[in-house]
Design a protein around this motif. Structure first.
Motif, short mmCIF file in Angstrom:
data_model
loop_
_atom_site.label_atom_id
_atom_site.label_comp_id
_atom_site.label_asym_id
_atom_site.label_seq_id
_atom_site.Cartn_x
_atom_site.Cartn_y
_atom_site.Cartn_z
N ALA A 96 0.88 -1.17 0.00
CA ALA A 96 0.00 0.00 0.00
C ALA A 96 0.91 1.22 0.00
O ALA A 96 1.63 1.46 0.97
CB ALA A 96 -0.91 0.00 1.22
N ARG B 294 -2.97 0.06 -3.76
CA ARG B 294 -2.52 -1.30 -3.43
C ARG B 294 -1.95 -1.96 -4.68
O ARG B 294 -2.57 -1.97 -5.74
CB ARG B 294 -3.68 -2.15 -2.90
CG ARG B 294 -3.24 -3.60 -2.59
CD ARG B 294 -4.42 -4.48 -2.25
NE ARG B 294 -5.33 -4.66 -3.37
CZ ARG B 294 -5.15 -5.51 -4.37
NH1 ARG B 294 -4.04 -6.24 -4.42
NH2 ARG B 294 -6.05 -5.60 -5.33
N LEU C 215 -6.72 -4.61 0.61
CA LEU C 215 -6.49 -3.38 1.37
C LEU C 215 -7.84 -2.92 1.92
O LEU C 215 -8.79 -2.71 1.16
CB LEU C 215 -5.87 -2.31 0.48
CG LEU C 215 -5.86 -0.87 1.03
CD1 LEU C 215 -5.03 -0.77 2.30
CD2 LEU C 215 -5.34 0.09 -0.04
N GLN D 170 -9.42 0.06 4.50
CA GLN D 170 -9.05 1.31 5.15
C GLN D 170 -10.25 1.88 5.90
O GLN D 170 -11.35 1.99 5.37
CB GLN D 170 -8.56 2.33 4.11
CG GLN D 170 -7.95 3.57 4.70
CD GLN D 170 -7.33 4.46 3.63
OE1 GLN D 170 -7.37 4.12 2.45
NE2 GLN D 170 -6.77 5.57 4.05
N LEU E 110 -3.92 -4.82 5.69
CA LEU E 110 -3.42 -5.43 4.45
C LEU E 110 -3.34 -6.94 4.61
O LEU E 110 -3.04 -7.46 5.70
CB LEU E 110 -2.01 -4.92 4.13
CG LEU E 110 -1.82 -3.57 3.43
CD1 LEU E 110 -0.33 -3.27 3.33
CD2 LEU E 110 -2.46 -3.58 2.05
#
Length: 477
Positions: free
Chosen positions: A59, A218, A241, A243, A250
């Motif tokens: 990332a 990513r 990924l 968030q 990850l």
């Protein structure tokens, strides 16, 4: 006490006077060393696979381009997918596999490590695992790694020069988890291994990665497949990924490092100590079997046992004295031969490609090596005593030798070429189990553990000597 000393002295004198004693001891030593040399010199290893690995989920965002910056993150949690699974900070020249990089990472079982280009490595002085803080500080080509337990007090891991890292690099977080070898026995001494992918996962927070702007991207950095590698059992899924506010999670597979760095090439490997001693020890048993049998049957052949039992009517003491003198003599000489076999065999193994990092370099001072060397000498000493007991039971040289040769040498050879089941039964339940004392690694092909196998041999010796003692007491010489 005086009687025991006299018995020991008398048996030592007899052992020295038997014409076959020096020949048997010389043959034992020669077999230990020469067979080891032949075996080690006949085995070679050549590695022509990848020397560097660069496969991971990354990332990342572009850096500001001034070749300076401080990058900080806390690895809040990490899945224990493999001992050398890695999660941490990464500065990289783009996203292609094999491009220059500097990385600082935490692992589930090997603490915090700093890597550069799969060649240079620094390891944190204190062992840590997630949650842990990581920091990379770049000043041109020099990158410094540091770690902290609380984000306030920092400990330097090391400083590495990464000449190939451009001013405008990609900076961010990464996760990777290496394959493990799934082993399967295909024969008594044959093992096949197929790589099985693992998936690592880590959660990051307190992320401070200065960049030139933009959202996290990513990228799955994919290691080129080695065409010589065996087919993998399954394919690793793409990385992910996720968030949330202030947190980034990850997942990813692969490995990062080079042979000898970052755990690459580290594994159970082969038991080089056992390999250097096994063949010589098994054939050296031929000599000690002959010595042990002849030490007692020669007296019955010449009638000397009548004089022995007249001078020392306590026949159990005579048998014990014979066993002690024989065991001590064989052990002392075999120990010298085993040390020589270990040193000479190790030299030929290294000359033929069995070198770090893919293989250990055993030392004479290693605990496992010392046990294997002394244990091999003890194995030969106990086989000699077992042969003594069989000779005392049968009182005839040829039948006693044939029985011992069949039990200790012929049966294991037949079993090793027959089936896994028979080989394991022989390796667990016959006197040959005592050779397990020379193992320094518990590998899938080993039918028993070192001390369990040695205990089986000791049990055989105790039972046979006990039976011989009873026969001596119940039958007239």
């Amino acid at each position: 006490m005086r009687g025991a000393v006299r018995a020991l002295r008398a048996e030592w004198t007899k052992l020295r006077s038997v014409r076959s004693t020096p020949l048997a001891l010389l043959a034992m030593t020669a077999l230990l060393v020469l067979v080891t040399v032949a075996s080690a010199n006949g085995s070679t290893f050549h590695y022509d696979g990848p020397t560097k690995y660069d496969g991971l989920t990354f990332a990342h965002r572009p850096t500001t381009g001034d070749a300076r910056g401080t990058y900080t993150v806390r690895v809040a949690a990490q899945r224990d997918s493999a001992p050398w699974a890695k999660a941490g900070l990464l500065l990289k020249d783009g996203t292609a596999s094999g491009s220059s990089y500097a990385a600082l990472m935490v692992t589930p079982e090997h603490g915090v490590t700093m890597l550069a280009d799969g060649t240079h490595e620094r390891t944190a002085a204190h062992t840590a695992k997630a949650p842990v803080w990581l920091r990379l500080t770049r000043a041109g080509a020099r990158v410094t790694g540091a770690t902290s337990d609380d984000g306030r007090t920092w400990h330097t891991v090391g400083t590495l020069t990464v000449a190939g890292l451009p001013a405008r690099a990609e900076a961010g977080l990464f996760v990777t988890s290496p394959q493990y070898a799934k082993e399967k026995r295909t024969g008594p001494h044959e093992v096949s291994a197929h790589p099985v992918p693992t998936v690592g996962e880590a959660r990051f927070d307190h992320i401070a990665v200065p960049s030139a702007g933009g959202r996290w991207t990513r990228t799955d950095v994919v290691q080129p497949r080695d065409p010589k590698a065996p087919p993998s059992d399954g394919t690793a899924p793409p990385g992910t990924l996720r968030q949330t506010a202030g947190t980034l999670t990850l997942t990813g597979s692969g490995d990062l490092g080079g042979l000898g760095t970052g755990g690459v090439g580290v594994g159970p490997g082969s038991d080089l100590v056992k390999q250097s001693l096994d063949d010589g020890t098994q054939l050296a048993a031929l000599a000690v079997i002959a010595l042990g049998v002849l030490f007692v049957t020669s007296e019955y052949r010449t009638g000397l046992q009548r004089t022995t039992f007249t001078a020392s009517p306590r026949r159990g003491r005579v048998l014990a004295a014979k066993a002690v003198v024989l065991a001590a003599t064989v052990f002392a000489v075999a120990l010298v031969g085993s040390v020589a076999a270990f040193l000479v065999g190790g030299h030929y193994q290294r000359a033929n490609g069995f070198v770090p990092p893919l293989f250990d370099r055993p030392s004479l001072t290693d605990a496992g090596s010392l046990r294997a060397i002394a244990g091999g000498a003890a194995f030969l000493a106990l086989v000699a005593v077992l042969s003594l007991g069989v000779g005392a039971l049968l009182r005839r040289t040829v039948p006693a030798m044939v029985l011992m040769f069949a039990l200790v040498v012929v049966l294991p050879i037949v079993a090793s070429s027959a089936s896994i089941g028979l080989n394991d039964v022989v390796g667990r339940a016959t006197p040959v189990a005592g050779m397990a004392i020379q193992q320094t690694k518990q590998l899938i092909e080993n039918p028993t553990t070192p001390w369990a196998g040695f205990g089986v041999l000791c049990l055989y010796v105790a039972v046979v000597l006990g039976a011989a003692r009873l026969r001596l007491a119940r039958r007239d010489a």
